[in-house]
Scaffold this active site. Sequence first.
Site, PDB file in Angstrom:
ATOM      1  CB  SER A   1      56.880 124.950  32.663  1.00  0.00           C
ATOM      2  OG  SER A   1      58.017 125.445  33.356  1.00  0.00           O
TER       3      SER A   1
ATOM      4  CE1 TYR B   1      53.514 129.059  34.144  1.00  0.00           C
ATOM      5  CE2 TYR B   1      55.346 127.685  34.876  1.00  0.00           C
ATOM      6  CZ  TYR B   1      54.682 128.359  33.866  1.00  0.00           C
ATOM      7  OH  TYR B   1      55.174 128.332  32.581  1.00  0.00           O
TER       8      TYR B   1
HETATM    9  N1  NAP Z   1      59.091 132.058  28.672  1.00  0.00           N
HETATM   10  C1  NAP Z   1      59.465 131.021  29.413  1.00  0.00           C
HETATM   11  O1  NAP Z   1      60.518 131.018  30.046  1.00  0.00           O
HETATM   12  C2  NAP Z   1      58.567 129.804  29.494  1.00  0.00           C
HETATM   13  C3  NAP Z   1      59.105 128.625  29.994  1.00  0.00           C
HETATM   14  C4  NAP Z   1      58.292 127.493  30.071  1.00  0.00           C
HETATM   15  C5  NAP Z   1      56.998 127.564  29.637  1.00  0.00           C
HETATM   16  N2  NAP Z   1      56.489 128.739  29.151  1.00  0.00           N
HETATM   17  C6  NAP Z   1      55.112 128.757  28.707  1.00  0.00           C
HETATM   18  O2  NAP Z   1      55.085 129.200  27.366  1.00  0.00           O
HETATM   19  C7  NAP Z   1      53.797 129.728  27.071  1.00  0.00           C
HETATM   20  C8  NAP Z   1      53.949 131.039  26.320  1.00  0.00           C
HETATM   21  O3  NAP Z   1      54.457 132.015  27.203  1.00  0.00           O
HETATM   22  P1  NAP Z   1      55.494 133.154  26.759  1.00  0.00           P
HETATM   23  O4  NAP Z   1      56.732 132.896  27.496  1.00  0.00           O
HETATM   24  O5  NAP Z   1      55.507 133.300  25.304  1.00  0.00           O
HETATM   25  O6  NAP Z   1      54.816 134.413  27.493  1.00  0.00           O
HETATM   26  P2  NAP Z   1      54.016 135.688  26.940  1.00  0.00           P
HETATM   27  O7  NAP Z   1      54.839 136.468  26.002  1.00  0.00           O
HETATM   28  O8  NAP Z   1      53.480 136.351  28.158  1.00  0.00           O
HETATM   29  O9  NAP Z   1      52.837 135.037  26.117  1.00  0.00           O
HETATM   30  C9  NAP Z   1      51.704 134.503  26.721  1.00  0.00           C
HETATM   31  C10 NAP Z   1      50.595 134.490  25.692  1.00  0.00           C
HETATM   32  O10 NAP Z   1      49.436 133.895  26.293  1.00  0.00           O
HETATM   33  C11 NAP Z   1      48.338 134.712  26.035  1.00  0.00           C
HETATM   34  N3  NAP Z   1      47.332 134.569  27.074  1.00  0.00           N
HETATM   35  C12 NAP Z   1      47.471 134.715  28.408  1.00  0.00           C
HETATM   36  N4  NAP Z   1      46.303 134.518  29.027  1.00  0.00           N
HETATM   37  C13 NAP Z   1      45.402 134.247  28.056  1.00  0.00           C
HETATM   38  C14 NAP Z   1      44.007 133.973  28.043  1.00  0.00           C
HETATM   39  N5  NAP Z   1      43.284 133.920  29.177  1.00  0.00           N
HETATM   40  N6  NAP Z   1      43.392 133.753  26.864  1.00  0.00           N
HETATM   41  C15 NAP Z   1      44.099 133.802  25.700  1.00  0.00           C
HETATM   42  N7  NAP Z   1      45.406 134.055  25.644  1.00  0.00           N
HETATM   43  C16 NAP Z   1      46.048 134.277  26.817  1.00  0.00           C
HETATM   44  C17 NAP Z   1      48.881 136.124  25.951  1.00  0.00           C
HETATM   45  O11 NAP Z   1      48.048 136.929  25.135  1.00  0.00           O
HETATM   46  P3  NAP Z   1      46.979 138.018  25.646  1.00  0.00           P
HETATM   47  O12 NAP Z   1      47.532 138.655  26.870  1.00  0.00           O
HETATM   48  O13 NAP Z   1      46.853 138.921  24.456  1.00  0.00           O
HETATM   49  O14 NAP Z   1      45.723 137.222  25.892  1.00  0.00           O
HETATM   50  C18 NAP Z   1      50.197 135.882  25.230  1.00  0.00           C
HETATM   51  O15 NAP Z   1      49.983 135.842  23.842  1.00  0.00           O
HETATM   52  C19 NAP Z   1      53.073 129.822  28.404  1.00  0.00           C
HETATM   53  O16 NAP Z   1      52.173 128.745  28.549  1.00  0.00           O
HETATM   54  C20 NAP Z   1      54.191 129.704  29.414  1.00  0.00           C
HETATM   55  O17 NAP Z   1      53.733 129.179  30.641  1.00  0.00           O
HETATM   56  C21 NAP Z   1      57.254 129.846  29.067  1.00  0.00           C
END
Ligand code: NAP
Length: 231
Positions: free
Chosen positions: A134, A147
């Site tokens: 991130s 985080y």
């Molecule tokens: N969106 C942003 O602004 C942003 C910015 C920087 C970094 N990120 C990073 O990008 C990544 C993806 O996030 P996103 O933004 O796409 O959010 P999201 O839509 O909430 O997706 C998160 C994914 O992680 C899975 N997950 C969570 N806990 C888990 C576990 N214990 N085991 C297996 N799967 C798990 C969830 O699936 P289930 O709930 O079905 O398990 C979901 O598919 C994350 O690492 C986040 O920190 C996001």
Amino acid sequence: LSRVLVITGASSGLGRALALRAAQSGDNLVLIARRESLLREVALECKNAVALVGSVADEPIWKAAVQAVRQLEGDEIILVNNAGIARFGSFHDQDFNTWREQMDTNLLGAMGLTHALIPAMLERGAGRVVNILSIVLKTALPGTAGYTASKAGLEAMSRALSAEYRKQGITFTNIYPGASNTSIWDAQQGHPPRDQMIPEDSLADTIHQALQTPRDRVIEELVITPPLGIL
Ligand SMILES: NC(=O)c1ccc[n+]([C@@H]2O[C@H](COP(=O)([O-])OP(=O)(O)OC[C@H]3O[C@@H](n4cnc5c(N)ncnc54)[C@H](OP(=O)(O)O)[C@@H]3O)[C@@H](O)[C@H]2O)c1
């Protein structure tokens, strides 16, 4: 060139978008997440995908992932540690469980899966580990201590592993996305305007391009922000 691509957190957001994008380029996919019906829908849409339902924080899913990749054809195994949770809020108002939850998923889950898959990468003589970290590691943001700590652990682990495994054909890429319009923001109290964030398909597209980098070079770090910068 056929490859095996393991994507964690593929049931929604960036992981889902990346899986759908990668499916078009012919990689054999192994998709991991906890929400079974959402994950199976994504796998069905990808066609060439195996769905593994479970938490990255639990050992059985690491073993299942190893079994799945061993059954798939591919000259290279690529692990995208994308599964992540964000529990933003004032440090004072949070408790130990909030931090542990983020550590278990964002750091230890990714660490366990990486550890489990490295032998299969070594067998094929080619592997990549790509971590979705991130922008909070590049610019400190209030309300993100737990985080940030979890993501910093994964960043540090990968830099050490890169030094350990580069001569054996395994590379490590740390990606630092700024705000992207995914469901991760749904549960947050206040957040930047969603229309200023990177659309999830656009972020997935750039990460997919990075995954196409030939093996005669390595992208060690990749910072991707919205056009307006850090929101
Ligand atoms: N969106 C942003 O602004 C942003 C910015 C920087 C970094 N990120 C990073 O990008 C990544 C993806 O996030 P996103 O933004 O796409 O959010 P999201 O839509 O909430 O997706 C998160 C994914 O992680 C899975 N997950 C969570 N806990 C888990 C576990 N214990 N085991 C297996 N799967 C798990 C969830 O699936 P289930 O709930 O079905 O398990 C979901 O598919 C994350 O690492 C986040 O920190 C996001």
